[in-house]
Design an enzyme around this catalytic site. Structure first.
Site, PDB file in Angstrom:
ATOM      1  CB  ILE A  71      -7.504  -8.418   1.978  1.00 34.85           C
ATOM      2  CG1 ILE A  71      -7.680  -9.831   2.168  1.00 34.85           C
ATOM      3  CG2 ILE A  71      -6.223  -8.157   3.295  1.00 34.85           C
ATOM      4  CD1 ILE A  71      -7.063 -11.100   2.716  1.00 34.85           C
ATOM      5  CD  GLU A 105       2.419  -0.818  -0.323  1.00 33.05           C
ATOM      6  OE1 GLU A 105       1.526  -0.790  -0.464  1.00 33.05           O
ATOM      7  OE2 GLU A 105       3.752  -1.247  -0.768  1.00 33.05           O
ATOM      8  CG  ASN A 110      -3.761  -4.087  10.834  1.00 34.76           C
ATOM      9  OD1 ASN A 110      -4.614  -5.004  11.053  1.00 34.76           O
ATOM     10  ND2 ASN A 110      -4.343  -3.718   9.108  1.00 34.76           N
ATOM     11  CE1 TYR A 117      -2.456 -10.102   4.149  1.00 35.75           C
ATOM     12  CE2 TYR A 117      -1.407  -7.318   5.499  1.00 35.75           C
ATOM     13  CZ  TYR A 117      -2.394  -8.503   4.720  1.00 35.75           C
ATOM     14  OH  TYR A 117      -3.351  -7.789   4.012  1.00 35.75           O
TER      15      TYR A 117
END
Ligand code: COA
Length: 148
Positions: A71, A105, A110, A117
């Site tokens: 993404i 994952e 990050n 998320y």
């Protein structure tokens, strides 16, 4: 902003590769996206701003499970909620296709992606040592149960 969410088509592929190359240290190739586009077991959701792809998300489907391997939102469009809306649209589509669980994952470093998320409800379910190269780094494995 005139933003809409739709499936990718052949005309999006060069832009998708450009966005990917500008953002990822081990970018996917054009062929990988072509494969996803042609597959019955994958889809690419695009964030479309006035006819131009400004972000995308790839999903592999093995209903009732799905995986989110890639993404990216184009750099100058980040931090405006597009990543969240892209995932919202994708989760609605996954739900329609009978998916109840999504896995992904993410690099430990990050923070932006991890924050996104977590905001979407993904939970950490484990870690994979040295999962990434360039640079070598552990992965956090995450899971989301979609409410139907
Ligand atoms: C991860 C990514 C897709 C997020 O897209 P985005 O459009 O910037 O995300 P959003 O604007 O929807 O932000 C969603 C949440 O992410 C977090 N976030 C956004 N910008 C952030 C920043 N600069 N720092 C930390 N967290 C941030 C926030 O929690 C935000 O929610 P909030 O605005 O309600 O506080 C985008 O940063 C990106 O393309 N990164 C490079 C590629 C990548 O790392 N992909 C993921 C691989 S696993």
């Amino acid at each position: 902003m005139s933003l809409e969410f739709r499936f990718a088509n052949q005309q999006d592929l060069n832009t998708i590769v450009e966005i990917e190359n500008a953002s990822m240290s081990s970018p996917w190739t054009l062929d990988s996206y072509k494969e996803a586009l042609d597959s019955d077991h994958a889809f690419i959701m695009v964030a479309d701003e006035a006819g131009v792809c400004v972000g995308f998300a790839v999903f592999y489907l093995t209903a009732p499970e799905s995986e989110l391997p890639d993404i990216v939102v184009s750099e100058s469009y980040r931090g405006r909620g597009i990543g969240k809306l892209l995932l919202d649209a994708s989760l609605r589509e996954l739900s329609l296709r009978g998916v109840d669980t999504v896995f992904l994952e993410v690099r430990v470093s990050n923070e932006r992606a991890r924050a996104l998320y977590e905001k979407m409800g993904f939970e950490e379910i484990g870690r994979r040592k040295y999962f990434y190269s360039d640079p070598i780094e552990d992965a956090i494995c995450m899971r989301l149960e979609i409410d139907s």
